[in-house]
Structures are given as C-alpha cells and as structure tokens.
Design a protein around this motif. Structure first.
Motif, PDB file in Angstrom:
ATOM      1  N   VAL A 103       0.834  -1.199   0.000  1.00 56.83           N
ATOM      2  CA  VAL A 103       0.000   0.000   0.000  1.00 56.83           C
ATOM      3  C   VAL A 103       0.871   1.252   0.000  1.00 56.83           C
ATOM      4  O   VAL A 103       0.635   2.207  -0.761  1.00 56.83           O
ATOM      5  CB  VAL A 103      -0.955   0.005   1.205  1.00 56.83           C
ATOM      6  N   LEU A 104       1.898   1.269   0.840  1.00 55.88           N
ATOM      7  CA  LEU A 104       2.790   2.431   0.921  1.00 55.88           C
ATOM      8  C   LEU A 104       3.552   2.649  -0.389  1.00 55.88           C
ATOM      9  O   LEU A 104       3.734   3.792  -0.834  1.00 55.88           O
ATOM     10  CB  LEU A 104       3.769   2.261   2.079  1.00 55.88           C
ATOM     11  N   SER A 105       3.996   1.564  -1.008  1.00 51.86           N
ATOM     12  CA  SER A 105       4.698   1.688  -2.290  1.00 51.86           C
ATOM     13  C   SER A 105       3.771   2.255  -3.361  1.00 51.86           C
ATOM     14  O   SER A 105       4.182   3.090  -4.176  1.00 51.86           O
ATOM     15  CB  SER A 105       5.219   0.316  -2.737  1.00 51.86           C
ATOM     16  N   PHE A 106       2.524   1.801  -3.359  1.00 48.76           N
ATOM     17  CA  PHE A 106       1.548   2.305  -4.321  1.00 48.76           C
ATOM     18  C   PHE A 106       1.299   3.802  -4.103  1.00 48.76           C
ATOM     19  O   PHE A 106       1.253   4.579  -5.057  1.00 48.76           O
ATOM     20  CB  PHE A 106       0.242   1.521  -4.186  1.00 48.76           C
ATOM     21  N   LEU A 137       7.294  -2.477  -5.419  1.00 50.61           N
ATOM     22  CA  LEU A 137       5.871  -2.801  -5.328  1.00 50.61           C
ATOM     23  C   LEU A 137       5.622  -4.231  -5.797  1.00 50.61           C
ATOM     24  O   LEU A 137       4.872  -4.982  -5.153  1.00 50.61           O
ATOM     25  CB  LEU A 137       5.055  -1.820  -6.172  1.00 50.61           C
ATOM     26  N   PHE A 138       6.255  -4.627  -6.901  1.00 51.84           N
ATOM     27  CA  PHE A 138       6.081  -5.986  -7.414  1.00 51.84           C
ATOM     28  C   PHE A 138       6.627  -7.032  -6.437  1.00 51.84           C
ATOM     29  O   PHE A 138       6.077  -8.131  -6.322  1.00 51.84           O
ATOM     30  CB  PHE A 138       6.764  -6.127  -8.772  1.00 51.84           C
ATOM     31  N   LEU A 139       7.713  -6.695  -5.738  1.00 53.57           N
ATOM     32  CA  LEU A 139       8.259  -7.625  -4.747  1.00 53.57           C
ATOM     33  C   LEU A 139       7.282  -7.819  -3.594  1.00 53.57           C
ATOM     34  O   LEU A 139       7.065  -8.945  -3.128  1.00 53.57           O
ATOM     35  CB  LEU A 139       9.599  -7.098  -4.219  1.00 53.57           C
ATOM     36  N   TYR A 140       6.696  -6.725  -3.128  1.00 52.49           N
ATOM     37  CA  TYR A 140       5.691  -6.836  -2.073  1.00 52.49           C
ATOM     38  C   TYR A 140       4.518  -7.701  -2.536  1.00 52.49           C
ATOM     39  O   TYR A 140       4.052  -8.588  -1.806  1.00 52.49           O
ATOM     40  CB  TYR A 140       5.169  -5.444  -1.683  1.00 52.49           C
ATOM     41  N   ILE A 141       4.048  -7.433  -3.751  1.00 50.47           N
ATOM     42  CA  ILE A 141       2.923  -8.212  -4.283  1.00 50.47           C
ATOM     43  C   ILE A 141       3.314  -9.674  -4.440  1.00 50.47           C
ATOM     44  O   ILE A 141       2.512 -10.582  -4.181  1.00 50.47           O
ATOM     45  CB  ILE A 141       2.467  -7.622  -5.627  1.00 50.47           C
ATOM     46  N   GLY A 142       4.568  -9.927  -4.846  1.00 53.45           N
ATOM     47  CA  GLY A 142       5.046 -11.304  -4.983  1.00 53.45           C
ATOM     48  C   GLY A 142       5.045 -12.053  -3.658  1.00 53.45           C
ATOM     49  O   GLY A 142       4.654 -13.221  -3.593  1.00 53.45           O
ATOM     50  N   VAL A 143       5.482 -11.373  -2.598  1.00 55.31           N
ATOM     51  CA  VAL A 143       5.466 -12.002  -1.271  1.00 55.31           C
ATOM     52  C   VAL A 143       4.030 -12.308  -0.843  1.00 55.31           C
ATOM     53  O   VAL A 143       3.737 -13.391  -0.304  1.00 55.31           O
ATOM     54  CB  VAL A 143       6.162 -11.089  -0.235  1.00 55.31           C
ATOM     55  N   ILE A 144       3.117 -11.367  -1.094  1.00 49.57           N
ATOM     56  CA  ILE A 144       1.711 -11.588  -0.751  1.00 49.57           C
ATOM     57  C   ILE A 144       1.154 -12.767  -1.542  1.00 49.57           C
ATOM     58  O   ILE A 144       0.458 -13.635  -0.989  1.00 49.57           O
ATOM     59  CB  ILE A 144       0.882 -10.321  -1.038  1.00 49.57           C
ATOM     60  N   ALA A 145       1.460 -12.817  -2.844  1.00 44.73           N
ATOM     61  CA  ALA A 145       0.951 -13.890  -3.693  1.00 44.73           C
ATOM     62  C   ALA A 145       1.494 -15.249  -3.249  1.00 44.73           C
ATOM     63  O   ALA A 145       0.744 -16.232  -3.164  1.00 44.73           O
ATOM     64  CB  ALA A 145       1.323 -13.620  -5.146  1.00 44.73           C
ATOM     65  N   LEU A 146       2.783 -15.317  -2.956  1.00 52.23           N
ATOM     66  CA  LEU A 146       3.373 -16.582  -2.524  1.00 52.23           C
ATOM     67  C   LEU A 146       2.802 -17.040  -1.183  1.00 52.23           C
ATOM     68  O   LEU A 146       2.646 -18.237  -0.950  1.00 52.23           O
ATOM     69  CB  LEU A 146       4.890 -16.443  -2.407  1.00 52.23           C
TER      70      LEU A 146
END
Length: 247
Positions: A103-106, A137-146
């Motif tokens: 959220v913060l990155s976005f 941001l993509f790294l954060y989303i990747g951690v959430i997805a995994l």
C-alpha cells in the motif's frame, strides 16, 4: 547460549496479550501527529518559489517512500527469523508487513507521478528511481501472492521469506539510484549525518509527518499481525479465549 528467552518473546500468545495495550497510544499519536503535520504543511508553509503549491505533496510522498523502504527490511528480517528459528510470530509479521508495504509503495508511486507532472512535465519516466520503486511494489505483491499460493502454510511462509530476502538487494539500488545514474530525481535533501538541504520551515512539518507515519505503520503492523495470529492459532485455547472475550 540459552535462547529460551528469545523463543518466549516470539510466542504468539505473549505478543497478542502484550501489544493490546500499545494500540490506543499508537493510534492517538498517529492521529495527533498526522493532523498537526498535515495542517501545518498544507496550510501554513509558504509557497515554493519554483514549484508553487505542487511541492506540498512531499508531506505524503516522502513519508510513504521512507516507510515503504524501511518496511521492506521489517518484512525481510521477520522472514529470516522465521526461517532460522521457525517462529510463527515472525511469519505473521512478515505477511502483515508485506500488505502494508504494498500500500505504501503504491501511494509513493501515485503521489510521485502526480508531483512529477507539474515538475517534470510527465507522470512517468522509466528512470532509475521510479523503475526500482515499481520493482519494490512488485516484490511486495510477490510475497503476498506466494503467502497464499501454497496449499501448506509452512511452505508458503518459507517461499515468501526467501523472496523477501532476495529482494533486499533492491533497497540500496532505490536509495543510491540518483547518485549512480542520471535521474530526474534530485539527490537526497534529508540527511542523517550531514546537514539537510531543506528549509527548516518546510522541514519541521515534514518531520512531524514522518514520525506520524511511523506511528501509523506500527499501529497497522501490530493490528494486522494480531489478526493473523488469531487466524493461525484459532484452534488453540488462548486464541479461542481471546475471541470469546472480545465478543
């Protein structure tokens, strides 16, 4: 060396019961600091000679950027502790930090784009700082997805933690990108060791906003972690007691 004390601190039950008393104070500090900083920065600081009033977005953009970077280390270190000592609490903190960091990155990217249009004449440019921030941001989303991909919770935790650790290489790239490559971004104006290159009139409300964001981050992280712990430990007696007591 006896690490029993360390594992005791990592107890989900201990964490849940001890942090409950901190939440009202963190929430109060967040509201007060963010209110004072916002009113001061948006309403009373003078207009910038070159950027006009568009620079005022700094009071959201800079704190969000700082917390997005610092929060990644919170996530990665929590994941590392979970991998080494197999602590459920650490993995819960890691997952909570991933959601907040995304959220913060976005927010950082959006406010930066809005600031960039009147300053640079464009919302987006594929330069080093903006691109590496998008990767964050993509790294954060990747951690959430995994963390939601694997059928087994333990496998998901390990995969998420490994990605978080690998992604730490991006943090110094973001910070030093304006020095290493030609960039639209100016070099850092807030400095810890050297004197900051920002007018004190602008700096003090910004400092209040940064502290307010840190308090808000701590409150959000604790709240989200507590919720995740109850979900993970819902079969244990202490979690059931807490759920029943909260009704």
């Amino acid at each position: 060396m006896n690490w029993q004390w360390f594992h005791r601190l990592g107890s989900p039950r201990w964490f849940y019961q001890k942090t409950g008393a901190w939440l009202p104070w963190l929430a109060l500090a967040s509201v007060v600091l963010l209110s004072v900083g916002s009113v001061w920065g948006l309403g009373f600081v003078y207009e910038h000679g070159q950027q006009g009033n568009s620079y005022r977005i700094i009071y959201i953009h800079v704190p969000a950027a700082l917390l997005a970077l610092a929060g990644y280390y919170v996530m990665a270190i929590s994941g590392a502790i979970g991998l080494i000592w197999r602590m459920k609490l650490s993995f819960a903190v890691m997952r909570a930090a991933a959601s907040i960091g995304a959220v913060l990155s976005f927010i950082c990217l959006v406010t930066g784009s809005l600031w960039g249009k009147p300053t640079w004449g464009t919302y987006w440019e594929w330069e080093a700082r903006m691109t590496s921030m998008l990767i964050l941001l993509f790294l954060y989303i990747g951690v959430i997805a995994l963390s939601h991909a694997a059928s087994r919770e333990q496998s998901a935790d390990k995969a998420s933690a490994l990605l978080a650790l690998v992604g730490t290489v991006n943090i110094p790239i973001i910070y030093w990108s304006v020095n290493w490559w030609n960039s639209l971004h100016q070099r850092a104006t807030l400095r810890v060791i050297e004197e900051s290159r920002i007018d004190p009139v602008m700096f003090y409300p910004l400092l209040i906003m940064i502290i307010g964001f840190y308090c808000m981050y701590a409150w959000t992280l604790l709240t989200h972690t507590r919720t995740l712990l109850l979900k993970r430990e819902m079969r244990t007696k202490w979690a059931q007691d807490e759920l029943l007591g909260g009704r």
